[in-house]
Design a protein around this motif. Structure first.
Motif, PDB file in Angstrom:
ATOM      1  N   LEU A 156       0.888  -1.160   0.000  1.00 60.37           N
ATOM      2  CA  LEU A 156       0.000   0.000   0.000  1.00 60.37           C
ATOM      3  C   LEU A 156       0.927   1.211   0.000  1.00 60.37           C
ATOM      4  CD1 LEU A 156      -3.082   0.651   0.167  1.00 60.37           C
ATOM      5  CD2 LEU A 156      -2.685   1.265   2.534  1.00 60.37           C
ATOM      6  N   ASP A 157       0.614   2.193  -0.855  1.00 59.90           N
ATOM      7  CA  ASP A 157       1.541   3.312  -0.959  1.00 59.90           C
ATOM      8  C   ASP A 157       1.639   4.070   0.368  1.00 59.90           C
ATOM      9  OD1 ASP A 157      -0.193   6.015  -1.278  1.00 59.90           O
ATOM     10  OD2 ASP A 157      -1.260   4.298  -2.102  1.00 59.90           O
ATOM     11  N   TRP A 162      -0.296   6.404   5.448  1.00 61.20           N
ATOM     12  CA  TRP A 162      -0.174   7.489   6.423  1.00 61.20           C
ATOM     13  C   TRP A 162      -1.548   8.113   6.701  1.00 61.20           C
ATOM     14  CZ3 TRP A 162      -0.927  12.726   4.712  1.00 61.20           C
ATOM     15  CH2 TRP A 162      -0.730  13.678   5.718  1.00 61.20           C
ATOM     16  N   ARG A 163      -2.304   8.357   5.614  1.00 64.92           N
ATOM     17  CA  ARG A 163      -3.615   8.978   5.760  1.00 64.92           C
ATOM     18  C   ARG A 163      -4.552   8.102   6.589  1.00 64.92           C
ATOM     19  NH1 ARG A 163      -7.653   8.858   3.087  1.00 64.92           N
ATOM     20  NH2 ARG A 163      -6.922   7.709   1.288  1.00 64.92           N
TER      21      ARG A 163
ATOM     22  N   GLU B  19       6.407  15.031  -4.296  1.00 64.32           N
ATOM     23  CA  GLU B  19       7.019  13.712  -4.147  1.00 64.32           C
ATOM     24  C   GLU B  19       6.241  12.856  -3.135  1.00 64.32           C
ATOM     25  OE1 GLU B  19       9.503  12.563  -5.849  1.00 64.32           O
ATOM     26  OE2 GLU B  19       9.697  10.689  -4.707  1.00 64.32           O
ATOM     27  N   GLY B  20       5.920  11.645  -3.534  1.00 65.74           N
ATOM     28  CA  GLY B  20       5.276  10.716  -2.600  1.00 65.74           C
ATOM     29  C   GLY B  20       3.794  10.976  -2.361  1.00 65.74           C
ATOM     30  N   GLU B  21       3.226  11.917  -3.101  1.00 68.25           N
ATOM     31  CA  GLU B  21       1.787  12.191  -2.949  1.00 68.25           C
ATOM     32  C   GLU B  21       1.117  12.064  -4.300  1.00 68.25           C
ATOM     33  OE1 GLU B  21       0.669  15.765  -0.866  1.00 68.25           O
ATOM     34  OE2 GLU B  21       2.556  15.758   0.227  1.00 68.25           O
ATOM     35  N   PRO B  22      -0.176  11.752  -4.298  1.00 68.76           N
ATOM     36  CA  PRO B  22      -0.877  11.750  -5.583  1.00 68.76           C
ATOM     37  C   PRO B  22      -0.934  13.164  -6.152  1.00 68.76           C
ATOM     38  CG  PRO B  22      -2.402  11.328  -3.743  1.00 68.76           C
ATOM     39  CD  PRO B  22      -1.035  11.416  -3.158  1.00 68.76           C
ATOM     40  N   MET B 160      -5.290  12.320  -7.305  1.00 68.74           N
ATOM     41  CA  MET B 160      -5.455  11.142  -8.150  1.00 68.74           C
ATOM     42  C   MET B 160      -4.146  10.388  -8.284  1.00 68.74           C
ATOM     43  SD  MET B 160      -8.591  10.905  -9.401  1.00 68.74           S
ATOM     44  CE  MET B 160      -8.349   9.880 -10.833  1.00 68.74           C
ATOM     45  N   ALA B 161      -4.235   9.077  -8.091  1.00 70.23           N
ATOM     46  CA  ALA B 161      -3.073   8.228  -8.329  1.00 70.23           C
ATOM     47  C   ALA B 161      -2.932   8.047  -9.837  1.00 70.23           C
ATOM     48  CB  ALA B 161      -3.283   6.888  -7.650  1.00 70.23           C
TER      49      ALA B 161
END
Ligand code: SF4
Lengths: 196, 465
Positions: A156-157, A162-163, B19-22, B160-161
């Motif tokens: 899971l990303d 985290w969320r 970085e690291g976020e959708p 959005m991913a």
């Protein structure tokens, strides 16, 4: 949203593939205007018509982890499917594959959907069918599922994890970036339509 | 670097990338209906939030609405509450609403394109999986859940991913009697209901290029039945001709600038897709489903398959379960399957061209004894247009029921349902267990097959008449 770190509970083996959201909750149950009370609609047709259906069996009454076949949650985007599972008491669903929209909805709403290899799902099914009291642990912190002798990692990303662990609502997070949205709006194409 | 159309549209809408976020994507158009919106409005209320852009939002009543006696109060109190809730929410939050009886009311995915609100290069969302329909214009359009509906209302954006890209290349030319519905049913049977998961599909090739705008919408509509996030078709002259002059289409100098930009959206020469699928249109024939998911389909010329013929265990079990539910014996020629009801409508095939196609087949003929045929236009404008062309007369004279606009028997949230054990040939998009009413059995078909089936009483194509 409730925080999710580790959950341990009994499991319900649902040996079907392609369980679409019309099965999870039929359209006639979608008419409520709040987010609760959807448990009656959960798998309503199967619960009503099939005495042998797994949720009709007393030994699986207390299940909080659903173990399903591939392509769980296909079809309609109705988030009611997630609410129905949650209202009924499920905290997590394990399956080899989920439909995208359902997966997105579940992870927004704090129902943890975990992708596991088909063989692991098969072993879990067998274990839970042999002994319905088997406890399954879904550990988001360690990103693994444990039951009996099985310890299986899942992906899971980081961001979603985290969320979920913080129980954070997406809207609040996005509203921190209102300036960026306002800036973006200054440069939208001039021909784009407005509805009013 | 060469890019696909989907990537271009995505890039044009990135509000924020970290970085690291959708990615945070801007949403150009938000369509709203009564079923997936009440909890979103309620969420806004509880948090003391408003709609960021009511002017990019439009609502309609479609899923619950009756298709008869629409001037009377809705009999089902729960449906009525949902409609009334939408009306109150729209008025409280300043959202434009097309209620029952309004000339612009209709199925949400029919009215957006019809009003010219759906345009190439836009991001379009709706709390409804068939939002993929709008991709026919070269828009990136996808269905979202209610939490996301609330998110778009509050922020006009969505985190959005990323998605993967798939090209579905349909080469060759469709034979007469074969339609875009047959293309998409064949695509789904080929790649499976999970085959598109994680992908945005771009439909390409000469057979797609030669389709009308409405036929393209049918194809993109059912992308979700293949599990895809969205479906898209590059905008071209067909797209521009359809859009020009519609109420919300750009005008004058803006139109020229828009068209110029739209032309730049097509996938670049040499751009790579993560996956490619090929289909030869010349080999297609009318296609129908025999099972309880849209991937369980076969040419009308064939027979109900034997579950034992499926190599994969999961597929075999699914086929067994489906045939038991559908009450079909392996080996039965599909042409011999008798239906009780024929439904022509929905956001897949409820547009004017669909009604024309069905009317052409049924003109001067009769609906078979014991068969009920329902024609439900996708919108009030479609209904009006059809009436202006005299199609309502053609259907009525054949013995079909001519109804008001809405989703109707596509999902049976209103009184239009199958009874337990009844069987339908339906131009809609889902044949799930109970989708059209508890215990009902659904065969997905094109409007041509629907009309021919109504005449013969068994699954048929116009060539059988
Ligand atoms: S017509 Fe059917 S598929 Fe289309 S929006 Fe209505 S219920 Fe959904």
């Amino acid at each position: 949203m409730e925080k999710f770190t580790v959950h341990t509970g009994r499991a319900v083996p649902l040996r079907y593939s392609n369980v679409d959201t019309d099965q999870i909750i039929p359209a006639v149950y979608l008419k409520r205007v709040s987010r609760d009370g959807f448990e009656d609609g959960l798998f309503a047709a199967w619960r009503a018509n099939d005495p042998g259906f797994v949720l009709n069996r007393p030994e699986y009454k207390e299940g909080t982890v659903l173990i399903a076949g591939p392509d769980f949650g296909t079809g309609s985007s109705r988030e009611h499917a997630v609410w129905a599972l949650q209202n009924y008491g499920f905290k997590a669903v394990l399956a080899p594959r989920f439909a995208d929209i359902f997966r997105g909805n579940s992870l927004k709403g704090g129902l943890l959907t975990v992708v596991l290899p088909q063989q692991v799902i098969e072993r879990l099914w067998e274990m839970v069918e042999a002994d319905p009291a088997t406890e399954v642990t879904v550990d988001l912190e360690a990103r693994e599922v444990r039951a009996g002798g099985i310890t299986e990692p899942f992906e899971l990303d980081d961001y979603t994890r985290w969320r979920l662990m913080e129980g954070l609502d997406d809207i609040g997070l996005t509203l921190r970036h209102t300036d960026a949205i306002t800036e973006f709006e200054k440069h939208r194409k001039p021909w784009l339509p407005v509805t009013q | 670097m060469a890019r696909t159309m989907a990537e271009k549209v995505w890039e044009e809408h990135v509000v924020r990338r970290a970085e690291g976020e959708p990615d945070l994507l801007y949403i150009d158009l938000h369509l709203v209906h009564e079923v997936t919106s009440p909890q979103a409005f309620e969420g806004l209320r509880l948090a003391g939030r408003t709609l960021r852009r009511p002017d990019l939002t439009i609502a309609t009543e479609d899923h619950n609405v009756p298709t008869e006696n629409i001037l009377l109060p809705i009999a089902d109190p729960v449906s009525r509450t949902q409609i009334e809730t939408l009306r109150k929410n729209a008025s409280d939050f300043g959202v434009r609403l097309h209620p029952m009886g309004d000339i612009d009311q209709g199925v949400v995915h029919v009215i957006g394109p019809q009003l010219g609100l759906t345009q190439p290069g836009m991001t379009v969302v709706c709390g409804d999986s068939h939002t993929s329909t709008h991709g026919a214009f070269g828009a990136l359009a996808f269905g979202i859940g209610t939490s996301q509906v609330e998110h778009v209302m509050a922020t006009q954006t969505l985190p959005m991913a990323p998605f993967k890209t798939m090209a579905v290349n349909v080469t060759g030319t469709l034979r007469p009697g074969v339609t875009s519905k047959d293309i998409i049913l064949a695509v789904i049977a080929k790649i499976g209901t999970g085959g598109g998961q994680g992908y945005v599909i771009e439909y390409r090739g000469e057979a797609i290029r030669s389709l009308s705008m409405e036929a393209r919408m049918t194809v993109c509509n059912m992308s979700i039945e293949a599990g895809a996030r969205a479906g898209m078709i590059a905008p071209d002259q067909t797209t521009f001709d359809y859009l020009e002059g519609r109420p919300h289409a750009p005008k004058g100098e803006l139109w020229d600038r828009a068209v110029e930009h739209w032309k730049s959206l097509a996938t670049d020469e040499g751009a790579e897709f993560d996956h490619e699928v090929f289909l030869d249109a010349d080999e297609l024939s009318p296609f129908v489903t025999w099972g309880t998911n849209p991937g369980q389909g076969a040419p009308l010329d064939s027979a109900v398959p034997d579950p034992a013929s499926f190599e994969d265990d999961t597929d075999r079990a699914a086929a067994e379960k489906a045939l038991a539910y559908m009450d079909l014996a392996p080996g039965t020629p599909l042409r011999e399957v008798r239906v009780d009801t024929v439904f022509v409508g929905s956001c897949t095939n409820g547009r004017i061209e669909d009604l024309r196609a069905a009317a052409e087949v049924i003109r001067g003929r009769r609906v078979a004894e014991g068969v009920r045929m329902m024609i439900v236009p996708g919108s009030m404008r479609v209904k009006e247009q059809a009436a202006a062309e005299g199609l309502d007369q053609v259907f009525r004279e054949a013995g079909a029921e001519w109804r008001e606009a809405g989703c109707s028997m596509c999902l049976g949230m209103n009184p239009d349902t199958l009874k337990p054990g009844e069987r339908s040939a339906s131009t809609s998009n889902r044949n799930f267990e109970g989708r059209q009413g508890k215990g009902g059995r659904t065969h997905l078909v094109s409007p041509l097959v629907a009309a021919a089936t109504a005449v013969r009483g068994t699954l048929s194509s116009p060539a059988d008449l």
